[in-house]
Scaffold this motif. Structure first.
Motif, mmCIF file in Angstrom:
data_model
loop_
_atom_site.group_PDB
_atom_site.id
_atom_site.type_symbol
_atom_site.label_atom_id
_atom_site.label_comp_id
_atom_site.label_asym_id
_atom_site.label_seq_id
_atom_site.Cartn_x
_atom_site.Cartn_y
_atom_site.Cartn_z
ATOM 1 N N ASN A 93 0.844 -1.202 0.000
ATOM 2 C CA ASN A 93 0.000 0.000 0.000
ATOM 3 C C ASN A 93 0.874 1.244 0.000
ATOM 4 O O ASN A 93 1.884 1.291 0.689
ATOM 5 C CB ASN A 93 -0.894 0.040 1.250
ATOM 6 N N LYS A 128 1.428 2.648 -7.030
ATOM 7 C CA LYS A 128 0.851 1.921 -8.173
ATOM 8 C C LYS A 128 -0.256 2.739 -8.840
ATOM 9 O O LYS A 128 -0.263 2.931 -10.052
ATOM 10 C CB LYS A 128 0.298 0.562 -7.693
ATOM 11 N N THR A 129 -1.178 3.212 -8.018
ATOM 12 C CA THR A 129 -2.271 4.019 -8.580
ATOM 13 C C THR A 129 -1.723 5.307 -9.192
ATOM 14 O O THR A 129 -2.184 5.756 -10.247
ATOM 15 C CB THR A 129 -3.320 4.324 -7.495
ATOM 16 N N THR A 130 -0.722 5.866 -8.534
ATOM 17 C CA THR A 130 -0.112 7.085 -9.060
ATOM 18 C C THR A 130 0.465 6.843 -10.458
ATOM 19 O O THR A 130 0.327 7.682 -11.362
ATOM 20 C CB THR A 130 0.994 7.571 -8.110
HETATM 21 N N1 LIG Z 1 -3.268 13.301 -5.163
HETATM 22 C C1 LIG Z 1 -2.435 13.004 -4.127
HETATM 23 N N2 LIG Z 1 -2.104 13.962 -3.226
HETATM 24 C C2 LIG Z 1 -1.282 13.692 -2.203
HETATM 25 N N3 LIG Z 1 -0.722 12.493 -1.982
HETATM 26 C C3 LIG Z 1 -1.006 11.501 -2.841
HETATM 27 C C4 LIG Z 1 -1.884 11.696 -3.954
HETATM 28 N N4 LIG Z 1 -1.987 10.542 -4.635
HETATM 29 C C5 LIG Z 1 -1.228 9.655 -3.975
HETATM 30 N N5 LIG Z 1 -0.631 10.214 -2.912
HETATM 31 C C6 LIG Z 1 0.314 9.562 -2.011
HETATM 32 O O1 LIG Z 1 1.284 8.913 -2.814
HETATM 33 C C7 LIG Z 1 1.593 7.645 -2.297
HETATM 34 C C8 LIG Z 1 1.300 6.580 -3.337
HETATM 35 O O2 LIG Z 1 -0.098 6.444 -3.432
HETATM 36 P P1 LIG Z 1 -0.812 5.444 -4.436
HETATM 37 O O3 LIG Z 1 -2.259 5.656 -4.314
HETATM 38 O O4 LIG Z 1 -0.201 5.572 -5.770
HETATM 39 O O5 LIG Z 1 -0.419 4.042 -3.795
HETATM 40 P P2 LIG Z 1 -0.874 2.578 -4.219
HETATM 41 O O6 LIG Z 1 0.343 1.830 -4.512
HETATM 42 O O7 LIG Z 1 -1.898 2.627 -5.270
HETATM 43 O O8 LIG Z 1 -1.491 2.046 -2.857
HETATM 44 P P3 LIG Z 1 -2.762 1.077 -2.599
HETATM 45 O O9 LIG Z 1 -2.256 -0.300 -2.752
HETATM 46 O O10 LIG Z 1 -3.123 1.387 -1.188
HETATM 47 O O11 LIG Z 1 -3.835 1.435 -3.559
HETATM 48 C C9 LIG Z 1 0.779 7.469 -1.027
HETATM 49 O O12 LIG Z 1 1.611 7.819 0.064
HETATM 50 C C10 LIG Z 1 -0.347 8.458 -1.193
HETATM 51 O O13 LIG Z 1 -0.767 8.931 0.061
#
Ligand SMILES: Nc1ncnc2c1ncn2[C@@H]1O[C@H](COP(=O)(O)OP(=O)(O)OP(=O)(O)O)[C@@H](O)[C@H]1O
Ligand SMILES: [Mg+2]
Lengths: 331, 250
Positions: B41, B45-47
């Motif tokens: 988490n 990834k989503t980013t």
């Molecule tokens: N728009 C945003 N503004 C501020 N912080 C962000 C934003 N988008 C993502 N983050 C931060 O960037 C980091 C990566 O987030 P992301 O959502 O890409 O993770 P992820 O790998 O998709 O996690 P998960 O498995 O929980 O979905 C996290 O610490 C998140 O809090």
């Protein structure tokens, strides 16, 4: 099933027939009905935007732009031809709405509402201050135009105008309903629920809202040009924010979820205003305010919603209620 | 086996305040190869999906689609080029039925605005019904999307993306929120639909069983970086991956 289908279909038809014969039975009602139709068209425009979840507190702008344009064109052409003055009015509203729209569709909710209000107030001041063009607060008189080249007597003209407006209103009602059920109309409704997905379908939510905005301005413009023609005068009051508010008020009264709400609301509003003003001159606003309060509290889907639940009560049980509600939302 | 490079990310960087969500990301996505993205988490990834689909503009680096620089262009423009997306939280039109949701996608793809044709009568209807068949959602056509369980909402979300006839489809955790007993069934349905539509999928997934079964390749994300990339058995058995990523999943 309290009402058979034939009755359900018959009621709207009966209302149209009533609008046709009422001025014959009671000629004094024609003025009130004419105003209700013109306002109903403008309210229809406001309802188009409400589908996207956006409330404009400045749509009297388009009402006034079209009304003044019709007046100017009439003046410039020595009275003019009604088809030309109306078309010119609607066209002017459309052009102004494209220019203003490109700017305001970037905003939502309170900002959208207030920006529209601001633009309409600028136009209102212009109408008041530039009296050498606009006649100031006295306004401009609108000469009686010819109808398909014929100059008519006052009575005949008013009759033609009323029935023509009734016809135009029915056409506008039908076309707006079709527009709102079409892909682009449904996308307008999607702005209210999920702009991100709309963007990810390859669609620009701003462009969709701009289309809806221009459609709504055209409807307001048609209402304004007809009102100016009926009243024979245009004043800055056409652009005043109270009038914009009145359109929103009527939309909620009639039922913002349906196109027929525009006219249902407009007739009730004009009737209450006309008759309450005659019998209770000091308190008619209070009566209207109370009516609106009751509608919001007890019938949030407006008069049309009330009518529907009265007429269709009982056959909701196996009709898939959410789906039905949804379908009715644009009908 | 390995097709042409469909999308290439070069040195992507993005940070949110102090959080580094992408730092020096370099990755190539090949046509026809199912790529799974795994990672803890907050790994970014989503980013990464947000940058690849135009929702976020990277602060540095480039994204090439089909050899063309598409860095920072709007999602709707990328959609028109063939990049679609399904979401971690399904993004649907809550006041519409399933079929209406799809018809909006289908008419959007065809640029068929048909301003006076009721949406249920547009020519794209047959195609959309076929898509509902593929995603096993035909029975839901007239249901309002807001009353569906999460698994079916996920399917509708993916069907919406497929309606756009993309070449590349990013799916963010297609089985999250779905009961584990149904995950494989849902992914089978998705895989079948993707196959028929000849779409290259990139999917974020937390369930290693699903990754193992559906991915041709796996990329491991951690703290905004790509740690590893390789075949599923190779990556999923790597001790570092087990310690840093899979360990956290358990
Ligand atoms: N728009 C945003 N503004 C501020 N912080 C962000 C934003 N988008 C993502 N983050 C931060 O960037 C980091 C990566 O987030 P992301 O959502 O890409 O993770 P992820 O790998 O998709 O996690 P998960 O498995 O929980 O979905 C996290 O610490 C998140 O809090
Ligand atoms: Mg995520």
């Amino acid at each position: 099933m309290p009402f058979p289908n034939a009755v359900k279909r018959g009621i709207p038809l009966a209302l149209v027939v009533a609008l046709i014969v009422l001025p014959v039975i009671d000629p004094t009602s024609q003025v009130m009905l004419m105003l209700a139709l013109a306002k109903g068209l403008a309210v229809l425009g406001v309802i188009v935007l409400l589908q996207a979840g956006q409330v404009s507190f400045g749509h009297a702008l388009y009402f006034a732009v079209a009304a003044y344009t019709a007046a100017f064109v009439g003046k410039a052409t020595g009275g003019g031809e009604i088809i030309v003055t109306l078309l010119a009015g609607v066209l002017a509203a459309a052009v102004v709405s494209v220019v203003v729209g490109i700017f305001v569709v970037r905003y939502r909710h309170i900002f959208f509402g207030m920006l529209n209000l601001a633009v309409s107030m600028i136009f209102f001041s212009f109408l008041e201050k530039f009296y050498f063009i606009t006649g100031g607060s006295d306004g401009l008189s609108v000469a009686r135009p010819t109808v398909l080249g014929l100059s008519l007597e006052r009575g005949a003209f008013e009759g033609v105008l009323y029935y023509g407006t009734l016809g135009l209103s029915l056409v506008a009602l039908f076309l707006t309903h079709r527009f709102l059920s079409s892909p682009i109309g449904q996308m307008l409704r999607a702005i209210k629920t999920n702009e991100v997905r709309l963007e990810y379908l390859g669609v620009s939510p701003r462009s969709v809202l701009l289309v809806g905005y221009v459609v709504s301005a055209v409807l307001c413009g048609l209402g304004g040009a007809l009102m100016a023609t009926a009243q024979g005068i245009v004043t800055p009051e056409y652009a005043w924010w109270i009038r914009s508010g009145e359109f929103v008020f009527i939309a909620i009264l009639g039922g913002a979820g349906s196109v027929s709400g525009a006219f249902a609301g407009a007739f009730v509003y004009e009737a209450v205003k006309t008759y309450a003003a005659a019998f209770a001159a000091d308190i008619w606003q209070m009566i209207l305010g109370t009516v609106l309060l009751l509608v919001i509290l007890f019938a949030p889907t407006g008069l049309v919603g009330l009518y529907r639940s009265a007429v269709t009560r009982g056959d909701d049980i196996d009709a898939g209620a959410p789906d039905r509600r949804k379908r009715e939302a644009v009908s | 086996m390995s097709g042409a490079v469909l999308l290439e990310a070069k040195d992507l960087e993005i940070r949110f305040g102090g959080v580094v969500a992408a730092s020096g990301i370099n990755i190539k996505i090949h046509e026809g190869r199912k790529l799974a993205i795994i990672g803890p988490n907050g790994a970014g990834k989503t980013t990464f999906l947000n940058m690849c689909t135009g929702y976020l503009k990277p602060q540095a680096g480039h994204i090439l689609f089909n050899g063309q620089d598409v860095t920072g262009i709007a999602p709707r423009k990328l959609v028109r080029k063939g990049v679609a997306r399904a979401f971690q939280i399904p993004q649907l039109f809550a006041e519409h039925t399933v079929i209406e949701n799809l018809l909006m996608a289908g008419t959007a793809e065809a640029r068929n605005w048909a301003p006076l044709t009721p949406i249920e009568r547009v020519t794209q209807r047959a195609q959309m019904e076929h898509l509902l068949d593929l995603t096993k959602c035909s029975d839901l056509a007239q249901r309002s999307v807001s009353e569906l369980p999460e698994g079916q909402r996920k399917l509708v979300d993916i069907a919406l993306a497929l309606a756009l006839k993309p070449r590349l489809l990013f799916m963010d955790e297609p089985t999250s929120g779905v009961a584990s007993s149904e995950k494989f069934e849902i992914l089978d349905i998705i895989a079948g639909a993707l196959e028929e539509a000849r779409v290259t999928p990139v999917f974020v997934e937390h369930d290693m069983g699903i990754v193992d079964r559906f991915a041709d390749e796996v990329a491991v994300w951690n703290r905004g970086e790509v740690l590893f990339r390789g075949a599923p058995d190779e990556v999923l058995n790597h001790p570092d991956v087990i310690r840093d990523v899979i360990g956290e999943e358990l």
